[in-house]
Design a protein around this motif. Structure first.
Motif, PDB file in Angstrom:
ATOM      1  N   TYR A  16      28.538 -44.816  68.246  1.00 17.09           N
ATOM      2  CA  TYR A  16      29.047 -43.969  67.185  1.00 17.09           C
ATOM      3  C   TYR A  16      29.007 -42.520  67.667  1.00 17.09           C
ATOM      4  N   PRO A  17      29.865 -41.674  67.128  1.00 19.31           N
ATOM      5  CA  PRO A  17      29.704 -40.237  67.399  1.00 19.31           C
ATOM      6  C   PRO A  17      28.358 -39.755  66.864  1.00 19.31           C
ATOM      7  N   SER A  18      27.927 -38.618  67.320  1.00 19.47           N
ATOM      8  CA  SER A  18      26.602 -38.111  66.931  1.00 19.47           C
ATOM      9  C   SER A  18      26.482 -37.859  65.430  1.00 19.47           C
ATOM     10  N   THR A  19      27.601 -37.743  64.733  1.00 19.23           N
ATOM     11  CA  THR A  19      27.562 -37.466  63.296  1.00 19.23           C
ATOM     12  C   THR A  19      27.528 -38.732  62.443  1.00 19.23           C
ATOM     13  N   MET A  20      27.659 -39.911  63.064  1.00 17.00           N
ATOM     14  CA  MET A  20      27.752 -41.162  62.301  1.00 17.00           C
ATOM     15  C   MET A  20      26.529 -42.047  62.521  1.00 17.00           C
ATOM     16  N   GLN A  21      26.202 -42.807  61.471  1.00 20.41           N
ATOM     17  CA  GLN A  21      25.104 -43.760  61.541  1.00 20.41           C
ATOM     18  C   GLN A  21      25.451 -44.921  60.620  1.00 20.41           C
ATOM     19  N   GLY A  22      25.281 -46.155  61.116  1.00 18.28           N
ATOM     20  CA  GLY A  22      25.754 -47.298  60.348  1.00 18.28           C
ATOM     21  C   GLY A  22      24.681 -48.281  59.948  1.00 18.28           C
ATOM     22  N   ASP A  23      25.125 -49.273  59.160  1.00 22.40           N
ATOM     23  CA  ASP A  23      24.284 -50.393  58.764  1.00 22.40           C
ATOM     24  C   ASP A  23      24.164 -51.376  59.918  1.00 22.40           C
ATOM     25  N   THR A  32      30.920 -56.336  54.040  1.00 22.26           N
ATOM     26  CA  THR A  32      31.175 -54.929  53.755  1.00 22.26           C
ATOM     27  C   THR A  32      30.124 -54.133  54.504  1.00 22.26           C
ATOM     28  N   ILE A  33      30.587 -53.238  55.356  1.00 21.84           N
ATOM     29  CA  ILE A  33      29.677 -52.462  56.199  1.00 21.84           C
ATOM     30  C   ILE A  33      29.917 -50.984  55.937  1.00 21.84           C
ATOM     31  N   LYS A  34      28.820 -50.263  55.738  1.00 22.08           N
ATOM     32  CA  LYS A  34      28.908 -48.836  55.446  1.00 22.08           C
ATOM     33  C   LYS A  34      28.438 -48.031  56.648  1.00 22.08           C
ATOM     34  N   ILE A  35      29.221 -46.996  56.959  1.00 24.87           N
ATOM     35  CA  ILE A  35      28.862 -46.068  58.022  1.00 24.87           C
ATOM     36  C   ILE A  35      28.850 -44.674  57.403  1.00 24.87           C
ATOM     37  N   ARG A  52      22.708 -49.415  64.231  1.00 30.43           N
ATOM     38  CA  ARG A  52      22.625 -48.092  63.619  1.00 30.43           C
ATOM     39  C   ARG A  52      23.366 -47.032  64.431  1.00 30.43           C
ATOM     40  N   ASP A  53      23.455 -47.234  65.757  1.00 28.56           N
ATOM     41  CA  ASP A  53      24.067 -46.206  66.591  1.00 28.56           C
ATOM     42  C   ASP A  53      25.231 -46.705  67.444  1.00 28.56           C
ATOM     43  N   SER A  54      25.587 -47.991  67.336  1.00 26.41           N
ATOM     44  CA  SER A  54      26.669 -48.516  68.171  1.00 26.41           C
ATOM     45  C   SER A  54      27.278 -49.769  67.552  1.00 26.41           C
ATOM     46  N   VAL A  55      28.401 -50.184  68.131  1.00 30.16           N
ATOM     47  CA  VAL A  55      29.082 -51.422  67.760  1.00 30.16           C
ATOM     48  C   VAL A  55      29.284 -52.219  69.044  1.00 30.16           C
ATOM     49  N   ARG A  56      28.949 -53.514  69.000  1.00 29.73           N
ATOM     50  CA  ARG A  56      29.111 -54.362  70.188  1.00 29.73           C
ATOM     51  C   ARG A  56      29.981 -55.558  69.843  1.00 29.73           C
TER      52      ARG A  56
END
Length: 146
Positions: free
Chosen positions: A94-101, A117-120, A73-77
């Motif tokens: 992620y930047p403070s304005t982004m949140q992901g699946d 398919t991944i949505k941010i 939700r808050d990072s990519v590894r």
């Protein structure tokens, strides 16, 4: 003989007026500058992701190792699994304005990718959709919706 003061300067009232106008100008420009900075951070995140993705796919093919890309939700590894059972990880937030699946994309040792398919989502009113195509070459593209 009366001597007149010949010093020229600003009065306190003039200084308060100038400072008030200056503060109003700062307050009017704060929000646009903040939005511009947040847009820059989002573009920089997309570029960093693209650079790391390309590095990982090339390494997977050349060194015959597989890589898992974990979307939180808050990072990519990026976790690269070597033949000697060691793991190299690279994580960025992620930047403070982004949140992901939350999801996983796997890059095999021959360069093929699992289709996902991944949505941010962005608080700036954007939605980024990462579409990873199945097959050799580890291709993906990003759609941006306003």
């Amino acid at each position: 003989m009366v001597r007149k003061n010949s010093l020229v300067g600003y009065t306190l009232l003039e200084m308060i007026i100038v400072l008030g106008i200056f503060m109003v100008l700062i307050l009017l420009t704060y929000r646009p500058i903040k939005i511009t900075w947040q847009n820059y951070e989002e573009r920089q995140f997309i570029k960093n992701f693209e650079r790391k993705w390309n590095q990982s796919t090339i390494k997977s093919i050349q060194e015959e190792k597989h890589t898992n890309v974990y979307f939180y939700r808050d990072s990519v590894r990026f976790s690269e699994y070597n033949k000697d059972r060691t793991t190299n990880t690279y994580e960025f937030l992620y930047p403070s304005t982004m949140q992901g699946d939350t999801n996983i994309v796997k890059i095999s040792d021959n360069g093929s990718v699992t289709p996902k398919t991944i949505k941010i989502f962005s608080s700036l009113g954007r939605r980024y959709v990462f579409v990873f195509q199945m097959g050799y070459g580890a291709k993906y593209y990003v759609k941006t919706y306003q």
